[in-house]
Design a protein around this motif. Structure first.
Motif, PDB file in Angstrom:
ATOM      1  N   THR A 184       0.828  -1.088   0.027  1.00 36.14           N
ATOM      2  CA  THR A 184       0.111   0.119   0.018  1.00 36.14           C
ATOM      3  C   THR A 184       0.884   1.094  -0.156  1.00 36.14           C
ATOM      4  OG1 THR A 184      -1.650  -1.063   1.211  1.00 36.14           O
ATOM      5  CG2 THR A 184      -1.563   1.153   1.213  1.00 36.14           C
ATOM      6  N   ALA A 185       0.444   2.218  -0.890  1.00 37.33           N
ATOM      7  CA  ALA A 185       1.208   3.211  -0.944  1.00 37.33           C
ATOM      8  C   ALA A 185       0.316   4.726  -1.151  1.00 37.33           C
ATOM      9  CB  ALA A 185       2.311   3.410  -1.989  1.00 37.33           C
ATOM     10  N   GLN A 186       0.000   5.354  -0.180  1.00 39.18           N
ATOM     11  CA  GLN A 186      -0.599   6.349  -0.106  1.00 39.18           C
ATOM     12  C   GLN A 186       0.121   7.649  -0.700  1.00 39.18           C
ATOM     13  OE1 GLN A 186      -3.693   6.762   0.453  1.00 39.18           O
ATOM     14  NE2 GLN A 186      -4.479   5.022   1.738  1.00 39.18           N
ATOM     15  N   PRO A 187      -0.606   8.439  -1.502  1.00 34.76           N
ATOM     16  CA  PRO A 187       0.164   9.485  -2.224  1.00 34.76           C
ATOM     17  C   PRO A 187       0.222  10.795  -1.174  1.00 34.76           C
ATOM     18  CG  PRO A 187      -2.079   9.410  -3.165  1.00 34.76           C
ATOM     19  CD  PRO A 187      -1.915   8.128  -2.261  1.00 34.76           C
ATOM     20  N   ALA A 188       0.954  11.751  -1.624  1.00 36.53           N
ATOM     21  CA  ALA A 188       0.708  12.965  -0.829  1.00 36.53           C
ATOM     22  C   ALA A 188      -0.758  13.451  -0.866  1.00 36.53           C
ATOM     23  CB  ALA A 188       1.541  13.927  -1.441  1.00 36.53           C
ATOM     24  N   LYS A 189      -1.164  14.020   0.301  1.00 41.15           N
ATOM     25  CA  LYS A 189      -2.486  14.680   0.408  1.00 41.15           C
ATOM     26  C   LYS A 189      -2.649  15.929  -0.376  1.00 41.15           C
ATOM     27  CE  LYS A 189      -3.306  12.991   5.144  1.00 41.15           C
ATOM     28  NZ  LYS A 189      -3.699  13.316   6.461  1.00 41.15           N
ATOM     29  N   GLN A 190      -3.707  15.790  -1.031  1.00 38.04           N
ATOM     30  CA  GLN A 190      -4.073  16.882  -1.974  1.00 38.04           C
ATOM     31  C   GLN A 190      -5.058  17.789  -1.388  1.00 38.04           C
ATOM     32  OE1 GLN A 190      -2.651  17.230  -4.929  1.00 38.04           O
ATOM     33  NE2 GLN A 190      -1.569  15.468  -5.046  1.00 38.04           N
ATOM     34  N   ARG A 191      -4.782  19.018  -1.564  1.00 39.46           N
ATOM     35  CA  ARG A 191      -5.719  20.164  -0.959  1.00 39.46           C
ATOM     36  C   ARG A 191      -6.821  20.209  -1.726  1.00 39.46           C
ATOM     37  NH1 ARG A 191      -1.490  25.099   0.958  1.00 39.46           N
ATOM     38  NH2 ARG A 191      -0.318  23.685   2.160  1.00 39.46           N
ATOM     39  N   SER A 192      -6.803  19.927  -2.794  1.00 34.54           N
ATOM     40  CA  SER A 192      -8.101  20.157  -3.756  1.00 34.54           C
ATOM     41  C   SER A 192      -8.690  18.846  -4.134  1.00 34.54           C
ATOM     42  CB  SER A 192      -7.632  20.719  -5.134  1.00 34.54           C
ATOM     43  OG  SER A 192      -6.489  20.187  -5.789  1.00 34.54           O
ATOM     44  N   GLY A 193      -9.809  18.910  -4.502  1.00 35.09           N
ATOM     45  CA  GLY A 193     -10.629  17.524  -4.766  1.00 35.09           C
ATOM     46  C   GLY A 193     -10.321  17.260  -6.293  1.00 35.09           C
ATOM     47  N   TYR A 194     -11.106  16.068  -6.555  1.00 31.70           N
ATOM     48  CA  TYR A 194     -11.076  15.255  -7.734  1.00 31.70           C
ATOM     49  C   TYR A 194     -11.316  16.379  -8.905  1.00 31.70           C
ATOM     50  CZ  TYR A 194     -12.024  12.531 -12.052  1.00 31.70           C
ATOM     51  OH  TYR A 194     -12.088  11.421 -12.968  1.00 31.70           O
ATOM     52  N   ARG A 195     -12.416  17.275  -8.736  1.00 29.66           N
ATOM     53  CA  ARG A 195     -12.585  18.144  -9.990  1.00 29.66           C
ATOM     54  C   ARG A 195     -11.446  19.017 -10.365  1.00 29.66           C
ATOM     55  NH1 ARG A 195     -18.056  21.911 -10.475  1.00 29.66           N
ATOM     56  NH2 ARG A 195     -17.383  22.974 -12.396  1.00 29.66           N
ATOM     57  N   ALA A 196     -10.885  19.734  -9.145  1.00 32.48           N
ATOM     58  CA  ALA A 196      -9.798  20.852  -9.382  1.00 32.48           C
ATOM     59  C   ALA A 196      -8.470  20.016 -10.007  1.00 32.48           C
ATOM     60  CB  ALA A 196      -9.647  21.410  -7.821  1.00 32.48           C
ATOM     61  N   LEU A 197      -8.483  18.758  -9.520  1.00 34.02           N
ATOM     62  CA  LEU A 197      -7.274  17.963  -9.974  1.00 34.02           C
ATOM     63  C   LEU A 197      -7.330  17.680 -11.550  1.00 34.02           C
ATOM     64  CD1 LEU A 197      -4.911  16.708  -8.554  1.00 34.02           C
ATOM     65  CD2 LEU A 197      -6.037  14.463  -8.904  1.00 34.02           C
ATOM     66  N   ILE A 198      -8.643  17.485 -12.195  1.00 37.79           N
ATOM     67  CA  ILE A 198      -8.922  17.491 -13.320  1.00 37.79           C
ATOM     68  C   ILE A 198      -8.616  18.600 -14.130  1.00 37.79           C
ATOM     69  CG2 ILE A 198     -10.415  16.892 -15.548  1.00 37.79           C
ATOM     70  CD1 ILE A 198      -9.460  14.487 -13.636  1.00 37.79           C
ATOM     71  N   VAL A 199      -9.107  19.761 -13.717  1.00 37.19           N
ATOM     72  CA  VAL A 199      -8.839  21.008 -14.040  1.00 37.19           C
ATOM     73  C   VAL A 199      -7.302  21.215 -14.298  1.00 37.19           C
ATOM     74  CG1 VAL A 199      -9.420  23.547 -13.884  1.00 37.19           C
ATOM     75  CG2 VAL A 199     -11.330  21.841 -13.540  1.00 37.19           C
ATOM     76  N   ALA A 200      -6.515  20.894 -13.184  1.00 38.26           N
ATOM     77  CA  ALA A 200      -5.302  21.187 -13.245  1.00 38.26           C
ATOM     78  C   ALA A 200      -4.367  20.413 -14.123  1.00 38.26           C
ATOM     79  CB  ALA A 200      -4.660  20.862 -11.834  1.00 38.26           C
TER      80      ALA A 200
END
Length: 401
Positions: A184-200
């Motif tokens: 198991t490897a958790q990624p670094a926590k993202q401050r933004s949600g999924y929608r913001a990640l797609i836009v980014a």
């Protein structure tokens, strides 16, 4: 703390990548059989590969970024299970429309490959990311090439539908192995949600110059790659050659040698030789179409052309990813997703155009199309080198002043 990238984990990721990406390429030696059974015209055959690539592109944009948000192990297991169901649907498709829909979903789930590439890059030690990407990508390419041999052999034994049913069982078994063995490897926590990640991710194309440049190479080299592998079944299966599915699939072995050699491209990128590797590989890609055009005269020459093309395409592909991911592991999934979307779009474009061009003008025109894509890629690389040289000269003159 994330687990280190051990040899066992690397081997497991490479093997999984090979099996996952094979689901996208099983169809290429089977196109004639699919078209004959479902009553599809020759100029429409390319849509089999095109539908899978459309699904792949959507998955790159919508699914791969999730690797920067959630546990990649859970994401991979889910994709494997859905992919197995999609493959069963392909094997049981009653008509052309259902076949294309099932293949689209198959492509959508196959983006687990990019999740694994990003996973390997994030676990690798600094300065070894190119080597890690090269190792996993070698599995990807071996999967692409071996898929043709395996699908051809199975199709000759039990028909084209058996290929997808057997593959579905293989993915279910693989899901069990991953569940038991992959850490198991958790990624670094993202401050933004999924929608913001797609836009980014979409914004990366505007703000990341290196991504734009390597994305152009991705579109062009995989368009050339897809032109060859989507259309070659037609002259090889037709008279006077009339090769079987298995015999056509054997040409995948010609590309294995090129693939193994191309794995070193990641190491060269780590050593600062990425640009030189790109230029030499693109020149080789352009030349590869000369022996490939001789398929009606010499199968040996054709095999040499296949080897040259596969080596060149994979050398550029590995170099592209290595340069993009260097020092940017925290956003690896988004970068890989954005880059591979270009790669997938090129593949779909090449497949659709190759089928149409062959139906109207034959194999020589197909080779001309592939050479055109390759030449444009080489010309773009030369233009970038001239631009960099001009920028360096301007910067040097500014310092002297």
């Amino acid at each position: 703390m994330s687990p280190a990238l051990t040899r066992w984990i690397t081997l497991l990721l490479a093997t999984t990548s090979a099996m996952a990406v094979a689901t996208v390429y099983f169809a290429q030696p089977l196109l004639e059989s699919m078209a004959a059974e479902l009553g599809v015209a020759q100029q429409q055959i390319g849509w089999v590969v095109g539908a899978t690539q459309v699904g792949y592109a959507l998955g790159l944009l919508l699914i791969v970024p999730l690797g920067d948000m959630i546990d990649r192990k859970r994401l991979l297991l889910g994709q494997l299970l859905v992919s197995a169901l999609a493959l069963v649907s392909v094997g049981m498709a009653p008509n052309w429309a259902m076949l294309l829909l099932a293949l689209l979903i198959t492509g959508l789930m196959a983006v687990m490959v990019q999740v694994m590439v990003a996973y390997a890059a994030s676990l690798a030690a600094p300065g070894q990311q190119g080597q890690a990407v090269g190792a996993v990508t070698s599995g990807v390419v071996l999967g692409i090439l071996s898929a043709r041999l395996v699908s051809g052999g199975l199709a000759d034994l039990a028909g084209w539908r058996s290929v997808y049913l057997v593959a579905a069982g293989g993915l279910m078994l693989l899901a069990l192995v991953l569940w038991r063995c992959l850490p198991t490897a958790q990624p670094a926590k993202q401050r933004s949600g999924y929608r913001a990640l797609i836009v980014a991710q979409f914004s990366l194309y505007r703000h990341d110059r290196l991504l734009r440049q390597r994305g152009v190479f991705g579109v062009l080299i995989f368009a050339a790659f897809s032109v060859l592998w989507s259309a070659m079944v037609m002259p090889l299966s037709a008279a006077p050659l009339a090769l079987s599915h298995t015999e056509i699939g054997l040409f995948g072995l010609a590309g294995v040698a090129g693939t193994m050699a191309a794995a070193r491209a990641g190491c060269l990128a780590d050593q600062g030789r990425g640009e030189r590797t790109t230029g030499l590989a693109l020149a080789l890609l352009t030349l590869s179409w000369l022996p490939t055009a001789l398929v009606g005269h010499s199968l040996m020459a054709f095999g040499v052309g296949v080897l040259m093309l596969d080596f060149a395409v994979q050398a550029v592909h590995v170099t592209n990813q290595s340069l993009l991911l260097a020092g940017r592991g925290a956003m690896a999934s988004r970068l890989i997703g954005a880059y591979m979307c270009c790669y997938s779009l090129g593949g779909g474009l090449g497949a659709v155009l190759a089928g149409w061009v062959f139906a109207h003008w034959g194999w020589a025109a197909v080779c001309g199309l592939g050479m055109a894509f390759s030449t444009v890629a080489l010309g773009y690389w030369l233009w970038l080198q001239r631009e960099r040289a001009a920028e360096a000269a301007l910067q040097c003159s500014g310092q002297n002043l």
